[in-house]
Design a protein around this motif. Structure first.
Motif, PDB file in Angstrom:
ATOM      1  N   SER A 161     -20.144  26.209 -42.600  1.00 54.99           N
ATOM      2  CA  SER A 161     -20.007  25.699 -41.547  1.00 54.99           C
ATOM      3  C   SER A 161     -19.271  26.617 -40.358  1.00 54.99           C
ATOM      4  O   SER A 161     -19.236  26.184 -39.200  1.00 54.99           O
ATOM      5  CB  SER A 161     -19.059  24.506 -41.326  1.00 54.99           C
ATOM      6  N   SER A 162     -18.393  27.565 -40.786  1.00 52.37           N
ATOM      7  CA  SER A 162     -17.845  28.219 -39.890  1.00 52.37           C
ATOM      8  C   SER A 162     -18.484  29.642 -39.439  1.00 52.37           C
ATOM      9  O   SER A 162     -18.346  30.525 -38.839  1.00 52.37           O
ATOM     10  CB  SER A 162     -16.308  28.942 -40.441  1.00 52.37           C
ATOM     11  N   VAL A 208     -28.193  33.020 -49.301  1.00 50.94           N
ATOM     12  CA  VAL A 208     -27.205  32.176 -48.666  1.00 50.94           C
ATOM     13  C   VAL A 208     -27.564  32.494 -47.231  1.00 50.94           C
ATOM     14  O   VAL A 208     -27.163  31.063 -46.512  1.00 50.94           O
ATOM     15  CB  VAL A 208     -25.914  32.937 -48.910  1.00 50.94           C
ATOM     16  N   ALA A 209     -28.181  33.274 -46.704  1.00 51.11           N
ATOM     17  CA  ALA A 209     -28.586  33.017 -45.226  1.00 51.11           C
ATOM     18  C   ALA A 209     -29.633  32.162 -44.979  1.00 51.11           C
ATOM     19  O   ALA A 209     -29.518  31.381 -43.891  1.00 51.11           O
ATOM     20  CB  ALA A 209     -28.900  34.711 -44.710  1.00 51.11           C
ATOM     21  N   ALA A 210     -30.494  31.833 -45.733  1.00 54.31           N
ATOM     22  CA  ALA A 210     -31.550  31.204 -45.549  1.00 54.31           C
ATOM     23  C   ALA A 210     -31.151  29.781 -45.647  1.00 54.31           C
ATOM     24  O   ALA A 210     -31.342  28.797 -45.098  1.00 54.31           O
ATOM     25  CB  ALA A 210     -32.741  31.486 -46.764  1.00 54.31           C
ATOM     26  N   ALA A 211     -30.117  29.393 -46.863  1.00 51.07           N
ATOM     27  CA  ALA A 211     -29.711  28.210 -46.872  1.00 51.07           C
ATOM     28  C   ALA A 211     -28.708  27.609 -45.759  1.00 51.07           C
ATOM     29  O   ALA A 211     -28.833  26.505 -45.225  1.00 51.07           O
ATOM     30  CB  ALA A 211     -28.766  28.274 -48.269  1.00 51.07           C
ATOM     31  N   ALA A 212     -27.924  28.748 -45.267  1.00 44.24           N
ATOM     32  CA  ALA A 212     -27.352  28.430 -43.917  1.00 44.24           C
ATOM     33  C   ALA A 212     -27.883  27.899 -42.760  1.00 44.24           C
ATOM     34  O   ALA A 212     -27.587  27.153 -42.017  1.00 44.24           O
ATOM     35  CB  ALA A 212     -26.196  29.525 -43.656  1.00 44.24           C
ATOM     36  N   THR A 213     -29.139  28.895 -42.631  1.00 45.32           N
ATOM     37  CA  THR A 213     -29.866  28.743 -41.339  1.00 45.32           C
ATOM     38  C   THR A 213     -30.458  27.036 -41.676  1.00 45.32           C
ATOM     39  O   THR A 213     -30.534  26.408 -40.808  1.00 45.32           O
ATOM     40  CB  THR A 213     -31.107  29.651 -41.379  1.00 45.32           C
ATOM     41  N   ALA A 214     -31.039  26.741 -42.800  1.00 46.01           N
ATOM     42  CA  ALA A 214     -31.608  25.592 -43.020  1.00 46.01           C
ATOM     43  C   ALA A 214     -30.773  24.471 -42.531  1.00 46.01           C
ATOM     44  O   ALA A 214     -31.179  23.606 -41.975  1.00 46.01           O
ATOM     45  CB  ALA A 214     -32.063  25.162 -44.408  1.00 46.01           C
ATOM     46  N   ILE A 215     -29.327  24.629 -42.938  1.00 50.73           N
ATOM     47  CA  ILE A 215     -28.310  23.556 -42.689  1.00 50.73           C
ATOM     48  C   ILE A 215     -28.230  23.425 -40.994  1.00 50.73           C
ATOM     49  O   ILE A 215     -28.059  22.612 -40.742  1.00 50.73           O
ATOM     50  CB  ILE A 215     -27.000  23.723 -43.423  1.00 50.73           C
ATOM     51  N   SER A 248     -28.995  20.160 -38.551  1.00 47.54           N
ATOM     52  CA  SER A 248     -27.685  19.947 -37.810  1.00 47.54           C
ATOM     53  C   SER A 248     -27.880  19.962 -36.399  1.00 47.54           C
ATOM     54  O   SER A 248     -27.513  18.831 -35.626  1.00 47.54           O
ATOM     55  CB  SER A 248     -26.433  20.773 -38.008  1.00 47.54           C
ATOM     56  N   LEU A 249     -28.714  20.815 -35.981  1.00 43.47           N
ATOM     57  CA  LEU A 249     -29.193  20.722 -34.654  1.00 43.47           C
ATOM     58  C   LEU A 249     -29.900  19.495 -33.969  1.00 43.47           C
ATOM     59  O   LEU A 249     -29.918  19.203 -32.930  1.00 43.47           O
ATOM     60  CB  LEU A 249     -29.922  21.977 -34.129  1.00 43.47           C
ATOM     61  N   HIS A 250     -30.846  19.183 -35.145  1.00 44.25           N
ATOM     62  CA  HIS A 250     -31.585  17.872 -34.961  1.00 44.25           C
ATOM     63  C   HIS A 250     -30.628  16.792 -35.149  1.00 44.25           C
ATOM     64  O   HIS A 250     -31.385  15.723 -34.330  1.00 44.25           O
ATOM     65  CB  HIS A 250     -32.770  17.815 -35.677  1.00 44.25           C
ATOM     66  N   THR A 251     -29.846  16.402 -35.678  1.00 47.01           N
ATOM     67  CA  THR A 251     -29.231  15.296 -35.848  1.00 47.01           C
ATOM     68  C   THR A 251     -27.692  15.228 -35.854  1.00 47.01           C
ATOM     69  O   THR A 251     -26.969  13.937 -35.297  1.00 47.01           O
ATOM     70  CB  THR A 251     -29.182  14.876 -37.593  1.00 47.01           C
ATOM     71  N   LEU A 252     -26.827  16.389 -35.678  1.00 46.69           N
ATOM     72  CA  LEU A 252     -25.474  16.088 -35.457  1.00 46.69           C
ATOM     73  C   LEU A 252     -25.172  17.587 -34.572  1.00 46.69           C
ATOM     74  O   LEU A 252     -23.928  18.013 -34.534  1.00 46.69           O
ATOM     75  CB  LEU A 252     -24.706  16.572 -36.920  1.00 46.69           C
ATOM     76  N   ALA A 253     -25.880  17.713 -33.417  1.00 43.18           N
ATOM     77  CA  ALA A 253     -25.509  18.623 -32.484  1.00 43.18           C
ATOM     78  C   ALA A 253     -24.345  18.145 -31.641  1.00 43.18           C
ATOM     79  O   ALA A 253     -24.099  17.166 -31.478  1.00 43.18           O
ATOM     80  CB  ALA A 253     -26.745  18.923 -31.513  1.00 43.18           C
ATOM     81  N   ASP A 254     -23.524  19.221 -31.130  1.00 42.14           N
ATOM     82  CA  ASP A 254     -22.512  19.160 -30.272  1.00 42.14           C
ATOM     83  C   ASP A 254     -22.894  17.864 -29.089  1.00 42.14           C
ATOM     84  O   ASP A 254     -22.204  17.098 -28.614  1.00 42.14           O
ATOM     85  CB  ASP A 254     -21.752  20.131 -29.836  1.00 42.14           C
TER      86      ASP A 254
END
Length: 537
Positions: free
Chosen positions: A8-9, A124-131, A135-141
């Motif tokens: 997340s960071s 790890v990069a692929a997993a982080a990108t997927a998350i 998040s952009l679609h459902t929990l964006a700022d």
């Protein structure tokens, strides 16, 4: 070892390399590095600019796309994603999604991320990108979601999401259903209205532009909802809007305060014509302005409230009315309409977030709250024996600090020497009621009653001590029997003259002024002079 819990960071570091390229025009836009900015996100405060604090991206790093596509929406996102303000990121994007549906498109999902994967394994990069994409679609700022339900039961959801170094857009057609040509056309007709709403909410300061979303084709679409959440300095700014054939409502909440308007469209019998409704809305907007000035309300919040009230009371659309000649149902006659507001029943309120500007006396808060409502009751056995009652009410409460000398700014500190100011508390209310009764087709009861009260409590402080404490009350109540005036109506005559009709129009114009809600006792008294009105102080 890097764990997923730490991802997340990694907001500006994660990137997936793509094997396929986009269309040449889109590629050229993607290859440009994102602009660097150090200005924080700010919305709803005057004199500020809303931007993202975008970290510099290495020129060799490419944007990471959810899918490789050459469609128009992706090309628009490629350009918008490199901009710093929320308004420019969402520029044209809402309209583009609805237009794609109108042109035959369906379920769609796209996102673009800026960043690098330096120091991360491919897995790890692929997993982080997927998350981050999810998040952009459902929990964006910053997120705006338009939900439309068609008359046939198809649910369509349009979502825009934006946060630092990321932009997303999606269309969901529930259960994979196919939209009809009429449904696509009706959705496309909302494109500009949706974009207007998005642009308003992303502006600095924010504006409400929701009127267009109330004007959908109700024979094809059954409801329209808009949910929005925007990050601002000091908190989150949210909006919830709903419209269907029976109700319209909007609630706006932010650091400055809250606005709520709910309009009941379930009884079209009370609706007036466009001119009458516009005049009634103008009267209320004038009262809201008066309340804002008297209560020292935040000007931006008061403007949002006015916009919400006016837009929720824009054209009520097609209304199904009972026939006046149908004895089984009760409608309002032309005269009934002339004696009522023409507005749908509603509740409306604005409440400013309380502040305590005096550290020595924190219990003295600056506040502003205004509410208004209308309720109409129609009863009886039929058109010949019916009764109509319409009640309107408003209430203002406010408190504020004010400098004593207009040339010396107020600067309240713990030091008693700074404690020189006025503290004022306001408590006002107003009501208006019209009661009409018919027996065997004849008007036998017509009474109007209005009241207004104001209370102004002012304390003057010098050196932190009260040197003056005054309460100024004022009130007026008036009751008018309308029967004698209404008997002068020449339209019941067989051949009324043009002059008589013109005079009657002037009489009714003056009468309607005496029926509207009036929140100032002195004006109420002035309006009642010379009309045989029973008054009480």
């Amino acid at each position: 070892m890097t764990t997923l819990s730490s991802l997340s960071s990694l907001d500006a570091v994660t990137r997936l390399s793509t094997a396929s390229s986009l269309a040449p025009s889109a590629v050229a836009q993607q290859s440009a590095p994102a602009a660097s900015s150090s200005t924080a996100v700010t919305l709803g405060q005057s004199g500020t600019v809303q931007t993202y604090s975008v970290q510099s991206v290495n020129a060799a790093a490419s944007p990471v796309w959810e899918s490789n596509s050459t469609d128009a929406v992706s090309a628009l996102m490629a350009a918008n994603s490199r901009t710093g303000t929320l308004s420019s990121r969402f520029n044209g994007l809402g309209a583009a999604l609805l237009n794609s549906l109108a042109d035959g498109g369906g379920t769609y999902s796209q996102s673009v991320l800026q960043g690098t994967s330096t120091g991360l394994s491919d897995e790890v990069a692929a997993a982080a990108t997927a998350i981050r994409q999810q998040s952009l679609h459902t929990l964006a700022d910053n997120q705006m979601t338009l939900s439309v339900k068609t008359a046939s039961g198809v649910a369509v959801t349009i979502t825009l999401g934006s946060q630092q170094n990321g932009l997303a857009a999606s269309i969901e057609v529930a259960d994979g259903k196919t939209l009809s040509d009429a449904e696509r056309k009706a959705l496309g007709a909302l494109a500009d209205s949706f974009q207007d709403a998005v642009d308003g909410l992303a502006a600095v300061p924010p504006k409400l532009a929701l009127g267009g979303l109330t004007q959908f084709d109700s024979s094809v679409l059954s409801s329209v909802d808009l949910q929005a959440s925007v990050q601002v300095n000091g908190g989150v700014q949210t909006l919830s809007f709903h419209a269907d054939s029976k109700n319209r409502s909007v609630e706006f909440d932010g650091p400055v305060g809250t606005v709520k308007v709910d309009v009941d469209l379930s009884d079209a019998r009370v609706f007036g014509n466009d001119d009458q409704r516009a005049a009634a809305v103008a009267d209320y907007l004038s009262q809201i302005d008066d309340a804002g000035r008297r209560g020292h309300g935040d000007a931006g919040l008061v403007d949002l409230f006015k916009d919400a009230f006016a837009q929720m009371n824009s054209s009520y659309g097609k209304a199904t009315l009972p026939s006046p000649v149908d004895s089984r149902h009760i409608a309002l006659s032309e005269r009934d309409h002339s004696l009522t507001s023409g507005l749908a029943d509603f509740t409306a309120s604005v409440k400013q977030t309380a502040t305590s500007p005096n550290p020595l006396r924190p219990e003295e808060q600056d506040t502003f709250s205004f509410q208004a409502n209308q309720r109409t009751e129609i009863r009886g056995t039929g058109m010949r024996d019916r009764a109509i009652s319409q009640q309107q009410y408003s209430h203002l409460t406010a408190s504020y600090h004010q400098q004593i000398d207009p040339d010396i700014p107020m600067d309240l500190q713990m030091d008693p020497n700074t404690q020189n100011y006025y503290y004022t508390q306001i408590d006002d209310s107003a009501s208006a009621q019209v009661d009409l009764g018919y027996s065997d087709g004849k008007l036998v009861h017509a009474v109007a009653q209005r009241s207004a009260s104001q209370s102004t409590h002012t304390q003057k402080f010098i050196g932190a001590k009260i040197v003056e404490d005054t309460i100024v009350p004022d009130s007026a109540t008036q009751v008018e029997n309308l029967l004698d005036t209404l008997k002068q109506d020449p339209s019941s005559e067989s051949d009324p003259s043009d002059m008589d009709l013109a005079r009657w129009q002037q009489t009714m114009t003056a009468l309607r002024q005496r029926l509207t809600l009036q929140d100032t006792p002195s004006i109420l008294r002035e309006q009642g002079r010379g009309h045989g009105i029973t008054s009480q102080e």
